[in-house]
Design a protein around this motif. Structure first.
Motif, PDB file in Angstrom:
ATOM      1  N   LEU A  57      28.769  60.870 -45.235  1.00  0.00           N
ATOM      2  CA  LEU A  57      27.862  61.341 -44.963  1.00  0.00           C
ATOM      3  C   LEU A  57      27.244  62.805 -45.495  1.00  0.00           C
ATOM      4  CD1 LEU A  57      23.964  61.326 -43.565  1.00  0.00           C
ATOM      5  CD2 LEU A  57      25.438  62.977 -41.763  1.00  0.00           C
ATOM      6  N   GLU A  58      28.374  63.365 -46.871  1.00  0.00           N
ATOM      7  CA  GLU A  58      27.697  64.545 -47.567  1.00  0.00           C
ATOM      8  C   GLU A  58      26.904  64.288 -48.065  1.00  0.00           C
ATOM      9  OE1 GLU A  58      30.423  66.846 -50.785  1.00  0.00           O
ATOM     10  OE2 GLU A  58      31.694  66.781 -48.673  1.00  0.00           O
ATOM     11  N   PRO A  59      27.116  63.146 -48.849  1.00  0.00           N
ATOM     12  CA  PRO A  59      26.139  62.154 -50.557  1.00  0.00           C
ATOM     13  C   PRO A  59      24.499  62.479 -49.797  1.00  0.00           C
ATOM     14  CG  PRO A  59      27.447  61.235 -50.476  1.00  0.00           C
ATOM     15  CD  PRO A  59      27.426  61.748 -49.298  1.00  0.00           C
ATOM     16  N   THR A  60      24.317  62.696 -48.758  1.00  0.00           N
ATOM     17  CA  THR A  60      22.879  62.630 -47.394  1.00  0.00           C
ATOM     18  C   THR A  60      22.535  63.803 -47.210  1.00  0.00           C
ATOM     19  OG1 THR A  60      23.042  60.373 -46.457  1.00  0.00           O
ATOM     20  CG2 THR A  60      21.774  61.859 -45.979  1.00  0.00           C
ATOM     21  N   ILE A  61      23.130  64.999 -46.935  1.00  0.00           N
ATOM     22  CA  ILE A  61      23.500  66.079 -46.428  1.00  0.00           C
ATOM     23  C   ILE A  61      23.043  66.944 -47.763  1.00  0.00           C
ATOM     24  CG2 ILE A  61      24.541  68.331 -45.993  1.00  0.00           C
ATOM     25  CD1 ILE A  61      26.144  66.850 -43.632  1.00  0.00           C
ATOM     26  N   LYS A  62      24.622  66.825 -49.082  1.00  0.00           N
ATOM     27  CA  LYS A  62      23.403  67.553 -50.224  1.00  0.00           C
ATOM     28  C   LYS A  62      22.257  67.259 -51.017  1.00  0.00           C
ATOM     29  CE  LYS A  62      28.440  68.113 -51.766  1.00  0.00           C
ATOM     30  NZ  LYS A  62      29.316  67.286 -53.285  1.00  0.00           N
ATOM     31  N   ALA A  63      21.955  65.945 -50.989  1.00  0.00           N
ATOM     32  CA  ALA A  63      20.390  65.269 -52.276  1.00  0.00           C
ATOM     33  C   ALA A  63      19.585  66.334 -50.998  1.00  0.00           C
ATOM     34  CB  ALA A  63      20.688  63.953 -51.165  1.00  0.00           C
ATOM     35  N   LYS A  64      20.043  66.513 -49.822  1.00  0.00           N
ATOM     36  CA  LYS A  64      18.782  67.791 -48.658  1.00  0.00           C
ATOM     37  C   LYS A  64      18.595  69.065 -49.077  1.00  0.00           C
ATOM     38  CE  LYS A  64      16.359  64.117 -46.597  1.00  0.00           C
ATOM     39  NZ  LYS A  64      14.850  64.035 -46.805  1.00  0.00           N
ATOM     40  N   ILE A  65      19.901  69.617 -49.155  1.00  0.00           N
ATOM     41  CA  ILE A  65      20.421  70.496 -49.602  1.00  0.00           C
ATOM     42  C   ILE A  65      19.624  70.890 -51.110  1.00  0.00           C
ATOM     43  CG2 ILE A  65      21.938  72.412 -50.230  1.00  0.00           C
ATOM     44  CD1 ILE A  65      23.587  71.096 -48.272  1.00  0.00           C
ATOM     45  N   ASP A  66      19.620  70.011 -51.643  1.00  0.00           N
ATOM     46  CA  ASP A  66      19.065  69.992 -53.718  1.00  0.00           C
ATOM     47  C   ASP A  66      17.375  69.999 -52.908  1.00  0.00           C
ATOM     48  OD1 ASP A  66      21.546  69.844 -54.510  1.00  0.00           O
ATOM     49  OD2 ASP A  66      21.669  67.890 -54.954  1.00  0.00           O
ATOM     50  N   GLU A  67      17.195  69.472 -52.561  1.00  0.00           N
ATOM     51  CA  GLU A  67      15.937  69.702 -52.423  1.00  0.00           C
ATOM     52  C   GLU A  67      15.010  70.876 -50.991  1.00  0.00           C
ATOM     53  OE1 GLU A  67      11.872  67.129 -49.907  1.00  0.00           O
ATOM     54  OE2 GLU A  67      14.432  66.018 -49.490  1.00  0.00           O
ATOM     55  N   PHE A  68      15.943  71.432 -51.116  1.00  0.00           N
ATOM     56  CA  PHE A  68      16.208  72.442 -50.114  1.00  0.00           C
ATOM     57  C   PHE A  68      15.941  73.809 -51.747  1.00  0.00           C
ATOM     58  CE2 PHE A  68      18.243  76.568 -47.904  1.00  0.00           C
ATOM     59  CZ  PHE A  68      16.889  76.806 -47.443  1.00  0.00           C
TER      60      PHE A  68
END
Length: 387
Positions: A57-68
Motif C-alpha cells: 500500500l506504500e505507493p498509495t500512502i506516498k501519493a496522499k502524502i505528496d498531496e498533503f
C-alpha cells in the motif's frame, strides 16, 4: 485500551458488554462482545493490515502524502498558520478511504481540510459517555425528519451524512456496482475481499454489518534515508506516542472462569481493565514521565547506541498481544512516511501552541488536551530542496 496479562493467546476473554455499547454500530469488530465471534471478525480483517499488505500500500500512502505536501506548499512564506491537527486528520482519512473504497473522500482538497469532520469526531467522543447510558436518544434522532435531526452545519448533520455515504459505498460493493463490477481489478479494496471471503459466514457480509465495520474502522483510524535519521524518527515517534497514549478509555475484558492474582481470587465474568496512560506515565519505567525525551528509548552499548529492549513491555499505545489494535502496521507506515516527508522539506515554528495543547487533559475515549485548545498550529517559513 486493555493492557497487561489478562488475555493470553489461548484463553477466552469476552468484552464487557455494558462498556462497548454502541447506538448504531454494534456489528463492528470493535464492539463485538463474544470472544469467538470477535476472533472470526478480527481474522477476516487482520490480513488487510499485515506488514506485507501495508508495504504494497506504500505507493498509495506516498501519493496522499505528496498531496498533503502540496497543500503545505501553499502556506510557505505566508505567515498564515496551518492547523496541523486538522490537516493530519484529513490526510489519515483520505488514505483510509482510498484503501477501503478505492476512492478517497477528498478532505485534503477542501480549503479548510474539512475542519467540520474533526469537530464531528470530537463531538462523538464527547457524547460517548452519555450515549452509553441513554442509547435511545441516538436512535430517536435517526427517526426524526432531516429538517429536525440534521440542522445545517451541525456535527449531527455531518455525522449522519457521512454514515449515509459509507452505507451507499458498501451497498455498491455488495451489488457489484460502478468500479466494483470488475472483480479482477489489480487493486481491490478491503470490503470487496470481505464480500468474497468464503471462510466468512454469510451473515457477516450483510449491508448493516459491513457498514458498521467500516464506520468504526474509519473513526478508529482518526485517533497514526539514513539509518541515523530513521533511529531519530523512531525514538521521537515512540515518545510522542507514549505521551499521547492513544486510546485512554478503558476496554475491559472478562474471563469465563475465576482468575488468581497473588492472594486474590477474581470471580468469573468480572470486568478487568487498565489504560495505557497508567503504564506510559509510570515514573519507575519512564523517569520524568510527562517530559518529551526520545533518548529514553536508547541504550549505550560497546557497539554504540541501540534501542533499549527493556522498555518494550512498557510501550502500549496500540495495546498488546492478540487483542492489540489491528491497524498498527498501517499507522506506523503513515507516521514514518509523513514525518520524514515533512521534516525533510519544511522549516516550521509553532504558532500559539504549547505543551498544554497536546497534554492529556480529558478522556474522550481518545486523549484530548485542555478545553478551548485549537490544536497544534504552525507557520511554515521555508522549504528545502531535500527529498
Amino acid at each position: 485500551m486493555c493492557v497487561g496479562p489478562i488475555a493470553p493467546a489461548p484463553h477466552q476473554r469476552d468484552k464487557y458488554s455494558y462498556q462497548v455499547k454502541s447506538p448504531d454500530s454494534d456489528n463492528a469488530t470493535g464492539f463485538t462482545v463474544d470472544h469467538n465471534l470477535h476472533r472470526i471478525r478480527r481474522e477476516a480483517l487482520g490480513s488487510f493490515f499485515s506488514k506485507r499488505i501495508v508495504t504494497l500500500l506504500e505507493p498509495t500512502i506516498k501519493a496522499k502524502i505528496d498531496e498533503f505536501c502540496q497543500r503545505l506548499d501553499g502556506f510557505v512564506g505566508t505567515n498564515a498558520p496551518i492547523n496541523l491537527s486538522v490537516a493530519s486528520l484529513a490526510l489519515t482519512m483520505d488514505i483510509l478511504t482510498e484503501y477501503t473504497f478505492a476512492e478517497g473522500f477528498g478532505l485534503l482538497k477542501q480549503e479548510d481540510f474539512n475542519v467540520k469532520w474533526k469537530d464531528t469526531i470530537l463531538c462523538i467522543m464527547q457524547a460517548l459517555p452519555i450515549i452509553r447510558h441513554f442509547q435511545w436518544l441516538f436512535r430517536i434522532i435517526g427517526t426524526l425528519p432531516n429538517s429536525v435531526a440534521r440542522p445545517p452545519a451541525s456535527e449531527i448533520s455531518e455525522l449522519l451524512g457521512w454514515k449515509e455515504r459509507i452505507h451507499d459505498q458498501i451497498k455498491h460493493v455488495l451489488s457489484y456496482r460502478g468500479k466494483y463490477q470488475k472483480t479482477e481489478r489489480e487493486s481491490r479494496t478491503v470490503f470487496e475481499d470481505l464480500r468474497d471471503n468464503k471462510k466468512l459466514p454469510q451473515q457477516e457480509k450483510s449491508l448493516k454489518r459491513l457498514t458498521d465495520e467500516c464506520s468504526i474502522l474509519l473513526i478508529a483510524a482518526n485517533l497514526l534515508k539514513l539509518q541515523r535519521m530513521r533511529d531519530e524518527l523512531s525514538t521521537a515517534m515512540k515518545d510522542s506516542l507514549r505521551l499521547h497514549s492513544s486510546i485512554v478509555a478503558r476496554s475491559a475484558r472478562s474471563a469465563p472462569n475465576p482468575l488468581q492474582y497473588k492472594q486474590w481470587t477474581i470471580p468469573a465474568r468480572t470486568p478487568i481493565s487498565s489504560i495505557s496512560a497508567f503504564i506510559h506515565f509510570d515514573p519507575e519505567s519512564s523517569p520524568e514521565p510527562r517530559a518529551f525525551k526520545p533518548e529514553r528509548w536508547l541504550q549505550i552499548t560497546p557497539e554504540g547506541e541501540s534501542f533499549n529492549p527493556a522498555l518494550k513491555r512498557f510501550f502500549v499505545p496500540f495495546g498488546r498481544g492478540t487483542l492489540s489494535c489491528l491497524g498498527y502496521n498501517l499507522a506506523y507506515s503513515m507516521l514514518f512516511l509523513t514525518i520524514a516527508a515533512v521534516v525533510g522539506q519544511y522549516d516550521m515554528e509553532l504558532f500559539e501552541t504549547g505543551f498544554e495543547d497536546v497534554d492529556l487533559e480529558r478522556d474522550w475515549t481518545v486523549a484530548q488536551p485542555k478545553v478551548g485548545s485549537s490544536g497544534v498550529r504552525a507557520i511554515i517559513s521555508g522549504k528545502s530542496a531535500w527529498r
